[in-house]
Design a protein around this motif. Structure first.
Motif, mmCIF file in Angstrom:
data_model
loop_
_atom_site.group_PDB
_atom_site.id
_atom_site.type_symbol
_atom_site.label_atom_id
_atom_site.label_comp_id
_atom_site.label_asym_id
_atom_site.label_seq_id
_atom_site.Cartn_x
_atom_site.Cartn_y
_atom_site.Cartn_z
ATOM 1 N N PRO A 112 22.287 -8.803 -10.250
ATOM 2 C CA PRO A 112 22.908 -7.823 -9.346
ATOM 3 C C PRO A 112 22.452 -7.961 -7.894
ATOM 4 N N PHE A 113 21.210 -8.389 -7.691
ATOM 5 C CA PHE A 113 20.722 -8.566 -6.310
ATOM 6 C C PHE A 113 21.500 -9.677 -5.612
ATOM 7 N N LEU A 114 21.686 -10.774 -6.321
ATOM 8 C CA LEU A 114 22.410 -11.901 -5.735
ATOM 9 C C LEU A 114 23.843 -11.488 -5.385
ATOM 10 N N LYS A 115 24.452 -10.742 -6.325
ATOM 11 C CA LYS A 115 25.835 -10.285 -6.118
ATOM 12 C C LYS A 115 25.923 -9.376 -4.882
ATOM 13 N N ALA A 116 24.953 -8.462 -4.763
ATOM 14 C CA ALA A 116 24.951 -7.524 -3.626
ATOM 15 C C ALA A 116 24.753 -8.280 -2.316
ATOM 16 N N ARG A 117 23.822 -9.221 -2.314
ATOM 17 C CA ARG A 117 23.550 -9.993 -1.092
ATOM 18 C C ARG A 117 24.802 -10.777 -0.670
ATOM 19 N N LYS A 118 25.444 -11.410 -1.675
ATOM 20 C CA LYS A 118 26.628 -12.233 -1.390
ATOM 21 C C LYS A 118 27.716 -11.378 -0.729
ATOM 22 N N LYS A 119 27.920 -10.195 -1.297
ATOM 23 C CA LYS A 119 28.971 -9.306 -0.784
ATOM 24 C C LYS A 119 28.658 -8.888 0.666
ATOM 25 N N LEU A 143 23.672 -1.243 -3.935
ATOM 26 C CA LEU A 143 23.172 -1.525 -5.283
ATOM 27 C C LEU A 143 22.540 -0.272 -5.884
ATOM 28 N N PHE A 144 22.653 -0.142 -7.201
ATOM 29 C CA PHE A 144 21.996 0.913 -7.969
ATOM 30 C C PHE A 144 22.275 2.303 -7.390
ATOM 31 N N ASN A 145 23.554 2.607 -7.261
ATOM 32 C CA ASN A 145 23.948 3.965 -6.857
ATOM 33 C C ASN A 145 23.352 4.442 -5.547
ATOM 34 N N GLY A 146 23.231 3.551 -4.620
ATOM 35 C CA GLY A 146 22.757 3.955 -3.291
ATOM 36 C C GLY A 146 21.257 3.851 -3.106
ATOM 37 N N MET A 147 20.551 3.409 -4.134
ATOM 38 C CA MET A 147 19.104 3.212 -3.942
ATOM 39 C C MET A 147 18.895 2.097 -2.904
ATOM 40 N N TYR A 148 19.684 1.040 -3.042
ATOM 41 C CA TYR A 148 19.682 -0.035 -2.037
ATOM 42 C C TYR A 148 20.926 0.157 -1.177
ATOM 43 N N ARG A 149 20.720 0.093 0.146
ATOM 44 C CA ARG A 149 21.837 0.325 1.060
ATOM 45 C C ARG A 149 22.062 -0.866 1.980
ATOM 46 N N LYS A 150 23.331 -1.006 2.383
ATOM 47 C CA LYS A 150 23.648 -1.960 3.453
ATOM 48 C C LYS A 150 23.855 -1.118 4.709
ATOM 49 N N ILE A 151 23.092 -1.423 5.733
ATOM 50 C CA ILE A 151 23.175 -0.627 6.964
ATOM 51 C C ILE A 151 23.380 -1.572 8.155
ATOM 52 N N GLY A 192 13.879 -17.258 1.561
ATOM 53 C CA GLY A 192 15.064 -17.751 2.271
ATOM 54 C C GLY A 192 16.380 -17.522 1.541
ATOM 55 N N ALA A 193 16.355 -16.637 0.541
ATOM 56 C CA ALA A 193 17.539 -16.451 -0.310
ATOM 57 C C ALA A 193 18.822 -16.196 0.485
ATOM 58 N N ASP A 194 18.692 -15.476 1.589
ATOM 59 C CA ASP A 194 19.911 -15.138 2.323
ATOM 60 C C ASP A 194 20.378 -16.253 3.254
ATOM 61 N N LEU A 195 19.523 -17.234 3.450
ATOM 62 C CA LEU A 195 19.920 -18.323 4.368
ATOM 63 C C LEU A 195 21.130 -19.083 3.825
ATOM 64 N N ARG A 196 21.229 -19.133 2.490
ATOM 65 C CA ARG A 196 22.349 -19.897 1.907
ATOM 66 C C ARG A 196 23.704 -19.342 2.344
ATOM 67 N N PHE A 197 23.735 -18.029 2.646
ATOM 68 C CA PHE A 197 25.019 -17.408 2.972
ATOM 69 C C PHE A 197 25.475 -17.704 4.400
ATOM 70 N N ILE A 198 24.563 -18.194 5.223
ATOM 71 C CA ILE A 198 24.971 -18.449 6.605
ATOM 72 C C ILE A 198 24.889 -19.946 6.948
ATOM 73 N N PHE A 248 27.010 -10.481 2.942
ATOM 74 C CA PHE A 248 27.245 -11.567 3.908
ATOM 75 C C PHE A 248 28.720 -11.951 3.987
ATOM 76 N N GLU A 249 29.461 -11.749 2.892
ATOM 77 C CA GLU A 249 30.907 -12.019 2.952
ATOM 78 C C GLU A 249 31.582 -11.056 3.919
ATOM 79 N N ASP A 250 31.095 -9.808 3.918
ATOM 80 C CA ASP A 250 31.759 -8.759 4.688
ATOM 81 C C ASP A 250 31.344 -8.719 6.157
ATOM 82 N N VAL A 251 30.199 -9.327 6.471
ATOM 83 C CA VAL A 251 29.720 -9.187 7.851
ATOM 84 C C VAL A 251 30.254 -10.334 8.720
#
Ligand SMILES: C[S@@+](CC[C@H](N)C(=O)[O-])C[C@H]1O[C@@H](n2cnc3c(N)ncnc32)[C@H](O)[C@@H]1O
Length: 195
Positions: free
Chosen positions: A13-20, A180-188, A41-47, A22-25
């Motif tokens: 689920p973390f990977l899925k959330a991260r991917k989404k 992720l997880f009902n708002g426990m993790y947020r994208k801001i 560096g997990a997020d570097l792959r998206f850029i 970066f897709e949206d930004v």
């Protein structure tokens, strides 16, 4: 440490959330991007592959080493640095990416202040992290768990609203959504504007 970290926080689920996220930004060509606490560096792959210039900092040489090994690119500069005391000039970056760092550093206010300082006026700070529910006391179970989780180096009780309060004249929160997880993790997404 890095392998275990990736197993939990860079898969499922973390990977899925991260991917989404970066897709949206929207990241414009030629942008200067700063990753604060880049970790493995997990997020570097998206850029990767975008026409941008990336600086990635972390306090841990071990984490930086893993990130460098996996995501080396001539567009990415890796630096050992404290997120609470960035050595960059003010207004250096178009976007600052702060994923799972404000819940980890000892002083999130100082870290956030530094991120605002190095963001260009009109630039953005992208955050993916866990925070306490807005405008509410921490639920009892989380109050009990907080000191236990803190032993693992992260805080589940920080309020994002309190972290940003001193800087309200300098920034505008453009997006704040559950990631992720009902708002426990947020994208801001926070925009720095002219004061
Ligand atoms: C939970 S990990 C997040 C890593 C990455 N951003 C991610 O989303 O997977 C937190 C990272 O922050 C780094 N860190 C902790 N304190 C720091 C500090 N004061 N300055 C810079 N990095 C720090 C740790 O070494 C670790 O790599």
């Amino acid at each position: 440490m890095g392998t275990l970290y990736d197993y939990f926080f860079n898969s499922g689920p973390f990977l899925k959330a991260r991917k989404k996220i970066f897709e949206d930004v929207d990241i414009k060509a030629n942008s200067q991007i700063l990753f604060v606490g880049v970790g493995t560096g997990a997020d570097l792959r998206f850029i990767m592959g975008k026409d941008i210039s990336v600086t990635a900092i972390d306090l841990s040489p071990e984490m930086l080493g893993r990130a460098k090994n996996q995501y080396y690119s001539p567009n990415v500069t890796f630096m050992e640095m404290d997120a609470q005391n960035l050595t960059f000039s003010p207004e250096s970056f178009d976007m600052v990416i702060a994923n799972l760092i404000l819940s980890v550093v000892p002083d999130p206010n100082q870290c956030f202040q530094e991120m605002i300082r190095v963001t260009r006026t009109g630039g953005r700070i992208l955050i993916f992290d866990k925070f306490a529910p807005p405008s509410r006391e921490l639920p009892v179970m989380k109050k009990i768990l907080r000191p236990v989780v803190a032993l693992m180096g992260t805080d589940i009780g920080r309020h994002f609203e309190q972290i940003i309060m001193p800087y309200e004249k300098q920034i505008r929160v453009e997006e704040d959504a559950s990631a992720l997880f009902n708002g426990m993790y947020r994208k801001i997404i926070v925009r720095k504007h002219q004061t």
